[in-house]
Scaffold this motif. Structure first.
Motif, short mmCIF file in Angstrom:
data_model
loop_
_atom_site.label_atom_id
_atom_site.label_comp_id
_atom_site.label_asym_id
_atom_site.label_seq_id
_atom_site.Cartn_x
_atom_site.Cartn_y
_atom_site.Cartn_z
N LEU A 220 28.54 13.42 -15.92
CA LEU A 220 28.77 12.03 -16.31
C LEU A 220 28.98 11.07 -15.09
O LEU A 220 28.75 9.89 -15.31
CB LEU A 220 30.04 11.73 -17.37
CG LEU A 220 29.70 12.24 -18.82
CD1 LEU A 220 31.28 12.21 -19.72
CD2 LEU A 220 28.67 11.51 -19.45
N PHE A 221 29.38 11.74 -13.95
CA PHE A 221 29.53 11.02 -13.01
C PHE A 221 28.78 11.22 -11.65
O PHE A 221 28.68 10.76 -10.60
CB PHE A 221 31.08 11.28 -12.27
CG PHE A 221 32.24 11.07 -13.37
CD1 PHE A 221 32.69 9.90 -13.27
CD2 PHE A 221 32.62 12.04 -14.26
CE1 PHE A 221 33.69 9.34 -14.22
CE2 PHE A 221 33.48 11.78 -15.08
CZ PHE A 221 34.14 10.32 -15.26
N LEU A 222 27.69 12.29 -11.83
CA LEU A 222 26.79 12.35 -11.09
C LEU A 222 25.39 11.49 -11.08
O LEU A 222 25.10 11.28 -12.16
CB LEU A 222 26.25 13.98 -11.06
CG LEU A 222 27.37 15.02 -10.66
CD1 LEU A 222 26.99 16.47 -10.70
CD2 LEU A 222 27.79 14.87 -9.18
N PRO A 223 24.81 11.59 -10.10
CA PRO A 223 23.46 10.67 -10.16
C PRO A 223 22.33 11.51 -11.02
O PRO A 223 22.31 12.59 -11.10
CB PRO A 223 23.02 10.52 -8.82
CG PRO A 223 24.26 10.75 -7.99
CD PRO A 223 24.99 11.63 -8.75
N LYS A 224 21.82 10.67 -11.80
CA LYS A 224 20.73 11.24 -12.56
C LYS A 224 19.54 12.25 -12.07
O LYS A 224 19.26 13.03 -12.50
CB LYS A 224 20.12 10.11 -13.46
CG LYS A 224 19.04 10.59 -14.65
CD LYS A 224 18.53 9.49 -15.55
CE LYS A 224 17.85 8.51 -14.86
NZ LYS A 224 17.48 7.52 -15.53
#
Length: 363
Positions: A220-224
């Protein structure tokens, strides 16, 4: 996580390094047709990549023209469209890697590299332990393995064609899933959760619900872009490991259920090994040339996660005996400098071929 424990994955990474070093010391490796085919795959891949870039360049030019008529300073659809095309072109298709895999079904070169490397592993093992009691050494792999008939050989085009079509179906399915997940991630409502959810469902079956939930929360917090790359590498690793082990499974006949259980019991080591080589093979140009080295290193891997095969006439029940990796825990606990230490002869192996002087010729 018993089969996907961190220690097993790390040992898989270590086998990439050790297997590559062992393979590169084999003077016969670079005499094979593979490297001419790899150079051809690079050339064809460049041409296809240029063709694939035509629609990308066309869209970019169209967006550039539209920008004269419409203010795109606050628009985001153009960036999403261009990023999507770049993603499909570079991360999904990977044409040279695909061509190299297809060549493995059309020519026997990679199979020959695997068998010659098995022979080289036996030879170096005998030399490394020449001062030890021969009765304490493991049996050889190559003398018996070379006697097994291969599935889909030159006289059996049917099975080879079926194997090729099975690979094409797996590749197409994987690409469709990746593209579908990426397109869903662009939606305004659920887009943020698509990639983490895909990561969760991908890993839950292999590592368990709790670790998969941790992966979901981190996602949820990592870049796509990072999650897309990671998922693609994961799927590519599984496919690569299957293809690299094909020369072994052409000879040792497993049922579908036996093969599934064989992979499941070793999935941690196999993932670490395949993930390491997948990252290497994704390197432009050099990666395709390293495919032969990956196949040669797989021969070394096989000698660590399987028992030496008996003669074909005595092979009844051997496949089932290999489903469970008997010395897994002992092997995973070894330090890297003692990775060849497990050389205890079992009762089953005493009927196999005993260590013999190394042969310099592959036949």
């Amino acid at each position: 996580m018993s089969n996907f424990e961190p220690n097993a994955v790390i040992r898989g990474f270590q086998l990439v390094l050790v297997g590559t070093v062992r393979a590169l010391t084999n003077p016969e490796l670079f005499k094979y047709e593979h490297f001419r085919q790899a150079a051809l795959a690079i050339a064809v891949g460049i041409i296809i990549q240029l063709i694939v870039q035509i629609p990308v360049i066309t869209v970019k030019f169209s967006v550039y023209l539209v920008s004269f008529m419409v203010n795109l300073d606050h628009a985001i659809w153009d960036n999403k469209l261009l990023n999507g095309l770049e993603f499909i072109s570079k991360s999904v298709l990977q044409v040279p890697f695909l061509l190299m895999t297809l060549m493995g079904y059309m020519t026997p070169t990679l199979d020959e590299i695997f068998m010659q490397s098995i022979q080289w592993v036996d030879s170096t093992y005998v030399l490394k332990h020449k001062a030890e009691d021969p009765d304490t050494l493991r049996a050889m792999y190559y003398p018996n393995l070379v006697m097994y008939p291969t599935k889909g050989g030159s006289r059996a085009s049917g099975p080879k064609f079926e194997a090729l079509m099975a690979f094409v179906n797996r590749y197409t399915k994987r690409m469709a899933i990746l593209i579908g997940v990426y397109l869903l991630s662009l939606s305004p409502l659920i887009g943020r959760y698509v990639m983490p959810a895909a990561s969760y469902f991908t890993f839950r079956k292999h590592v368990g619900s709790v670790p998969a939930t941790v992966i979901f929360c981190i996602g949820l917090f990592l870049p796509k872009a990072f999650l897309v790359s990671f998922l693609h590498t994961y799927f590519a690793s599984r496919s690569l490991m299957r293809e690299l082990l094909e020369p072994y499974f052409r000879r040792i006949k497993f049922t579908s259920d036996q093969k599934q259980r064989w992979f499941r019991d070793r999935e941690g080591v196999l993932f670490g090994f395949a993930f390491g080589f997948t990252m290497i093979l994704k390197t432009p140009f050099l990666g395709v040339l390293m495919y032969g080295v990956a196949e040669a290193s797989t021969a070394y891997l096989v000698t660590k996660i399987t028992d030496p095969p008996p003669a074909p006439a005595e092979s009844a029940g051997f496949a089932e005996s290999q489903v469970t990796w008997a010395n897994k825990h002992d092997f995973l606990q070894l330090s890297l400098d003692k990775i060849d230490k497990l050389n205890v002869v079992t009762d089953e192996q005493t009927t196999n071929t005993k260590p013999s002087p190394p042969s310099k010729k592959f036949s």
